[in-house]
Design a protein around this motif. Structure first.
Motif, PDB file in Angstrom:
ATOM      1  N   ALA A   1       8.742  -0.944   1.560  1.00  0.00           N
ATOM      2  CA  ALA A   1       7.971  -0.370   0.455  1.00  0.00           C
ATOM      3  C   ALA A   1       8.889   0.220  -0.611  1.00  0.00           C
ATOM      4  N   TRP A   2       9.947   0.883  -0.168  1.00  0.00           N
ATOM      5  CA  TRP A   2      10.892   1.512  -1.098  1.00  0.00           C
ATOM      6  C   TRP A   2      11.582   0.453  -1.961  1.00  0.00           C
ATOM      7  N   LEU A   3      12.055  -0.596  -1.328  1.00  0.00           N
ATOM      8  CA  LEU A   3      12.732  -1.658  -2.076  1.00  0.00           C
ATOM      9  C   LEU A   3      11.746  -2.416  -2.956  1.00  0.00           C
ATOM     10  N   ALA A   4      10.522  -2.592  -2.486  1.00  0.00           N
ATOM     11  CA  ALA A   4       9.499  -3.261  -3.284  1.00  0.00           C
ATOM     12  C   ALA A   4       9.210  -2.493  -4.570  1.00  0.00           C
ATOM     13  N   ALA A   5       9.398  -1.171  -4.512  1.00  0.00           N
ATOM     14  CA  ALA A   5       9.175  -0.334  -5.695  1.00  0.00           C
ATOM     15  C   ALA A   5      10.309  -0.456  -6.707  1.00  0.00           C
ATOM     16  N   GLY A   6      11.396  -1.126  -6.340  1.00  0.00           N
ATOM     17  CA  GLY A   6      12.542  -1.256  -7.225  1.00  0.00           C
ATOM     18  C   GLY A   6      13.489  -0.084  -7.157  1.00  0.00           C
ATOM     19  N   TYR A   7      13.385   0.721  -6.098  1.00  0.00           N
ATOM     20  CA  TYR A   7      14.182   1.938  -5.999  1.00  0.00           C
ATOM     21  C   TYR A   7      15.572   1.639  -5.413  1.00  0.00           C
TER      22      TYR A   7
ATOM     23  N   LEU B   1       0.831  -1.198   0.000  1.00  0.00           N
ATOM     24  CA  LEU B   1       0.000   0.000   0.000  1.00  0.00           C
ATOM     25  C   LEU B   1       0.870   1.255   0.000  1.00  0.00           C
ATOM     26  N   LEU B   2       1.834   1.308   0.906  1.00  0.00           N
ATOM     27  CA  LEU B   2       2.733   2.459   0.960  1.00  0.00           C
ATOM     28  C   LEU B   2       3.576   2.549  -0.313  1.00  0.00           C
ATOM     29  N   MET B   3       4.004   1.409  -0.836  1.00  0.00           N
ATOM     30  CA  MET B   3       4.806   1.404  -2.058  1.00  0.00           C
ATOM     31  C   MET B   3       4.088   2.136  -3.183  1.00  0.00           C
ATOM     32  N   GLN B   4       2.810   1.877  -3.354  1.00  0.00           N
ATOM     33  CA  GLN B   4       2.078   2.482  -4.465  1.00  0.00           C
ATOM     34  C   GLN B   4       1.963   3.991  -4.315  1.00  0.00           C
ATOM     35  N   VAL B   5       1.859   4.484  -3.085  1.00  0.00           N
ATOM     36  CA  VAL B   5       1.822   5.939  -2.881  1.00  0.00           C
ATOM     37  C   VAL B   5       3.201   6.534  -3.149  1.00  0.00           C
ATOM     38  N   LEU B   6       4.254   5.851  -2.685  1.00  0.00           N
ATOM     39  CA  LEU B   6       5.617   6.323  -2.971  1.00  0.00           C
ATOM     40  C   LEU B   6       5.860   6.411  -4.479  1.00  0.00           C
ATOM     41  N   VAL B   7       5.494   5.369  -5.205  1.00  0.00           N
ATOM     42  CA  VAL B   7       5.680   5.362  -6.651  1.00  0.00           C
ATOM     43  C   VAL B   7       4.879   6.494  -7.287  1.00  0.00           C
TER      44      VAL B   7
ATOM     45  N   LEU C   1      18.072  10.454  -5.656  1.00  0.00           N
ATOM     46  CA  LEU C   1      18.411  11.734  -5.027  1.00  0.00           C
ATOM     47  C   LEU C   1      17.832  11.874  -3.623  1.00  0.00           C
ATOM     48  N   VAL C   2      16.926  10.978  -3.260  1.00  0.00           N
ATOM     49  CA  VAL C   2      16.279  11.083  -1.942  1.00  0.00           C
ATOM     50  C   VAL C   2      17.296  10.769  -0.845  1.00  0.00           C
ATOM     51  N   ASP C   3      17.379  11.666   0.137  1.00  0.00           N
ATOM     52  CA  ASP C   3      18.342  11.488   1.227  1.00  0.00           C
ATOM     53  C   ASP C   3      17.834  10.563   2.321  1.00  0.00           C
ATOM     54  N   ASP C   4      16.532  10.560   2.552  1.00  0.00           N
ATOM     55  CA  ASP C   4      15.998   9.739   3.644  1.00  0.00           C
ATOM     56  C   ASP C   4      14.510   9.565   3.450  1.00  0.00           C
ATOM     57  N   LEU C   5      13.997   8.449   3.952  1.00  0.00           N
ATOM     58  CA  LEU C   5      12.569   8.215   4.103  1.00  0.00           C
ATOM     59  C   LEU C   5      12.267   8.272   5.587  1.00  0.00           C
ATOM     60  N   ILE C   6      11.307   9.102   5.984  1.00  0.00           N
ATOM     61  CA  ILE C   6      10.885   9.178   7.380  1.00  0.00           C
ATOM     62  C   ILE C   6       9.400   8.862   7.392  1.00  0.00           C
TER      63      ILE C   6
END
Length: 383
Positions: free
Chosen positions: A73-79, A32-38, A50-55
């Protein structure tokens, strides 16, 4: 100012009812969070490297939310692997605090770009899961604050002590649904929502809004927290809090893209808002939900503003008595309070609510041409 923190964008999922069969209940919280991040990365054409951090905020960090859900979620997005994540838990204000930390880190020069937000899948990880039935307070706390009550009783005490009637709470709650429905019909909510793919299909609208809600209909609901022992201890309680005048248990995720003004210019992205002042404060843990009042007073003082200077107020509708008590003490204009509906209509996915409120405020200010917005949330423990 080179390190001036600004908001470039905010996105959120639709709000799903936080129970089995809810619109988002078949989606793992990380997905769910992955899809919003994407969604927020792609619509801003942002290089994720370029993103320095996820909080990211999350309250019930147990079960499927036990690992750093933002990182998953970030890794699931392939980032990119090098982007780190930390999780914040300040109860209902978790993602609001995540945005504070992001902006403060940028102002300090520690970051240039942060994605700050939150996640809560209350259908899959029920509220209280992290406690597993154990005493969360300990002996010394109970000696200082004997007989600690739950938030529902605190909401009842606020209603009693601020003289807020059941009728006023039901009328306010019906207004929340009506305003949210007006915003939905006008297409305003669609601007902030990232559609979510689920096993049952794509979900693109909030499931929680009940357009037919009326004060008369809400008046038929039974009160939720009646308790003879509590009634004997607090005879002033009139038992007026119901499921209808409380926030809804909800699944949802929300994310803000925060960066330095300098970096926004470098990337060709338009800053949509800046931060004027921050405050966090604690209050009586028995009343528990009253700290938005002193936090507002302190934030206004820090900003050098008066309440009438604010065009849009977001006060989380944990229970209807909370914003109504805030209105009484702050003496604010009721028409500017949660003018697109609040958590009674849109739901309260605990760790995601702070950036959901911020989303409502940002888009609301843009729709009306307002300049200043003020957001505040009550949090467990009287914060």
């Amino acid at each position: 100012m080179q390190n001036n923190p600004v908001i470039v964008d905010i996105a959120r999922s639709p709000m799903g009812r936080g129970k089995a069969g809810g619109a988002l209940s078949e989606v793992h919280p990380a997905d769910l969070l992955m899809q919003v991040l994407v969604g927020i990365v792609e619509r801003n054409k942002l290089d994720p490297g370029l993103v320095d951090d996820l909080i990211m905020g999350c309250v019930s960090q147990a079960g499927e939310q036990a690992v750093p859900t933002g990182r998953t979620a970030w890794l699931a997005a392939g980032y990119p692997l090098h982007v780190p994540c930390t999780m914040v838990e300040r109860r209902c204000g978790s993602s609001q605090q995540a945005v504070h930390f992001a902006a403060q880190g940028i102002a300090a020069g520690a970051y240039e770009i942060v994605l700050a937000g939150g996640i809560e899948s209350m259908s899959r990880v029920p509220m209280g899961s992290a406690r597993m039935g154990k005493d969360p307070h300990g002996v010394a706390y109970e000696q200082r604050f004997p007989g600690t009550v739950g938030q529902g009783i605190s909401a009842e005490l606020i209603a009693a002590r601020w003289g807020i009637s059941r009728e006023a709470m039901d009328a306010y709650s019906a207004r929340s649904h009506q305003l949210a429905e007006q915003a939905r019909v006008a297409g305003h909510l669609a601007r902030e929502i990232v559609a979510i793919d689920t096993p049952a299909g794509r979900v693109s609208e909030d499931e929680t809004i009940r357009a037919s809600s009326t004060a008369e209909g809400l008046a038929q609901l039974k009160t939720s927290f009646n308790n003879d022992e509590i009634a004997a201890r607090f005879p002033e309680i009139d038992w007026s809090v119901t499921a209808g005048n409380s926030s809804q248990i909800t699944d949802g995720a929300s994310v803000a893209l925060v960066m330095s003004e300098k970096m926004a210019g470098k990337l060709g992205l338009r800053p949509r808002a800046r931060f004027v002042a921050f405050d966090v404060i604690a209050d009586d843990p028995l009343l528990m939900l009253t700290a938005p009042i002193p936090a507002t007073q302190r934030a206004l003082a820090k900003a050098g503003l008066k309440v009438d200077d604010i065009d849009h107020y977001e006060v989380n509708e944990a229970f209807a008595s909370v914003p109504l008590a805030w209105l009484k003490d702050i003496k604010a204009d009721p028409a500017r309070l949660n003018p697109r509906g609040g958590a009674i209509a849109l739901g309260h996915p605990l760790g995601a609510s702070g950036t959901r409120l911020m989303s409502s405020m940002l888009y609301g200010l843009e729709e009306t041409g307002g300049r200043y917005g003020l957001q505040t949330m009550c949090e467990a423990g009287g914060q």
